[in-house]
Motif scaffolding. Structure first.
Motif, PDB file in Angstrom:
ATOM      1  N   VAL A  41      -3.041   4.816  -6.826  1.00 13.51           N
ATOM      2  CA  VAL A  41      -2.642   4.782  -5.421  1.00 13.51           C
ATOM      3  C   VAL A  41      -3.212   3.541  -4.744  1.00 13.51           C
ATOM      4  CG1 VAL A  41      -2.759   5.999  -3.214  1.00 13.51           C
ATOM      5  CG2 VAL A  41      -2.637   7.295  -5.341  1.00 13.51           C
ATOM      6  N   GLY A  42      -2.343   2.807  -4.064  1.00 13.30           N
ATOM      7  CA  GLY A  42      -2.793   1.685  -3.243  1.00 13.30           C
ATOM      8  C   GLY A  42      -3.083   2.176  -1.838  1.00 13.30           C
ATOM      9  N   LYS A  43      -3.857   1.398  -1.094  1.00 13.67           N
ATOM     10  CA  LYS A  43      -4.237   1.851   0.241  1.00 13.67           C
ATOM     11  C   LYS A  43      -3.037   1.988   1.172  1.00 13.67           C
ATOM     12  CE  LYS A  43      -5.595  -2.713   1.898  1.00 13.67           C
ATOM     13  NZ  LYS A  43      -6.673  -3.510   2.448  1.00 13.67           N
ATOM     14  N   GLU A  44      -1.944   1.266   0.888  1.00 17.03           N
ATOM     15  CA  GLU A  44      -0.752   1.368   1.737  1.00 17.03           C
ATOM     16  C   GLU A  44      -0.060   2.726   1.614  1.00 17.03           C
ATOM     17  OE1 GLU A  44       0.367   0.018  -2.238  1.00 17.03           O
ATOM     18  OE2 GLU A  44      -1.105  -0.749  -0.823  1.00 17.03           O
ATOM     19  N   ALA A  45      -0.358   3.478   0.562  1.00 19.79           N
ATOM     20  CA  ALA A  45       0.254   4.802   0.389  1.00 19.79           C
ATOM     21  C   ALA A  45      -0.788   5.912   0.468  1.00 19.79           C
ATOM     22  CB  ALA A  45       0.988   4.856  -0.943  1.00 19.79           C
ATOM     23  N   ALA A  46      -2.005   5.585   0.860  1.00 20.29           N
ATOM     24  CA  ALA A  46      -3.096   6.569   0.887  1.00 20.29           C
ATOM     25  C   ALA A  46      -2.793   7.750   1.802  1.00 20.29           C
ATOM     26  CB  ALA A  46      -4.396   5.902   1.304  1.00 20.29           C
ATOM     27  N   HIS A  47      -2.069   7.511   2.879  1.00 16.82           N
ATOM     28  CA  HIS A  47      -1.773   8.592   3.819  1.00 16.82           C
ATOM     29  C   HIS A  47      -0.879   9.670   3.194  1.00 16.82           C
ATOM     30  CE1 HIS A  47       1.687   5.911   4.159  1.00 16.82           C
ATOM     31  NE2 HIS A  47       2.356   6.933   4.668  1.00 16.82           N
ATOM     32  N   LEU A  48      -0.206   9.349   2.094  1.00 22.49           N
ATOM     33  CA  LEU A  48       0.660  10.315   1.419  1.00 22.49           C
ATOM     34  C   LEU A  48      -0.083  11.154   0.389  1.00 22.49           C
ATOM     35  CD1 LEU A  48       3.653   7.910   0.693  1.00 22.49           C
ATOM     36  CD2 LEU A  48       3.469   9.592   2.536  1.00 22.49           C
TER      37      LEU A  48
END
Length: 171
Positions: A41-48
């Motif tokens: 997981v990259g930080k740009e998708a962490a909210h998911l």
């Protein structure tokens, strides 16, 4: 994302790209159908991550690049394991000798589902090798060439742009 794809292929495993623009339910179905055990997981998708993992009953190891506390999800009592790249010791990393055979899946892409349920389409290492080698010879690809990489990683043309480029050291 590129480091995740390349690292996965270099250790002889297969990858399943997830498009963060898809609904959580669809992403969960892809993870379940693919039987993935590791999620990068990259930080740009962490909210998911947190809502996604709530829908996954089997244990998944989550590889996460940094310990930025604002984006690291609460793992709670879930069966999942969070491994931070920057804090991982050598024994926590998933180092496996490269070993692929004719039947090993290099990647699994899911169809759009326009005719019903999305289906996973596996592509084997031998097929990828054959394709990349043919294209490199046919078009005389060199390190001086440039590739667009305009496609989402969940679309098959992304594989062409990544692997043909990497094979010849292009940009």
């Amino acid at each position: 994302a590129y480091a995740g794809v390349l690292g996965t292929l270099l250790v002889g495993k297969g990858y399943v790209p997830l498009n963060p623009k898809l609904p959580i339910g669809r992403l969960a179905k892809i993870l379940l159908q693919s039987r993935s055990r590791t999620l990068i997981v990259g930080k740009e998708a962490a909210h998911l991550l947190e809502p996604l993992l709530q829908q996954i009953a089997h244990s998944i190891s989550v590889l996460y690049p940094t310990a930025e506390q604002a984006v690291v999800p609460r793992m709670g009592t879930d069966p999942h394991r969070l491994v931070l790249f920057e804090k991982a010791s050598q024994d926590q990393m998933f180092i496996v000798p490269a070993a692929s055979n004719h039947n090993t899946i290099a990647y699994l892409l899911f169809t759009s589902g326009s005719t019903g349920e999305p289906k996973g389409v596996p592509v084997r290492y031998d097929n990828v090798r054959s394709y990349v080698q043919y294209i490199c010879r046919r078009y005389e690809v060199t390190e001086h060439d440039r590739f667009s990489q305009m496609f989402d990683l969940s679309f098959d043309l992304s594989v062409h742009d990544m692997l043909v480029c990497w094979e010849r050291g292009a940009c």
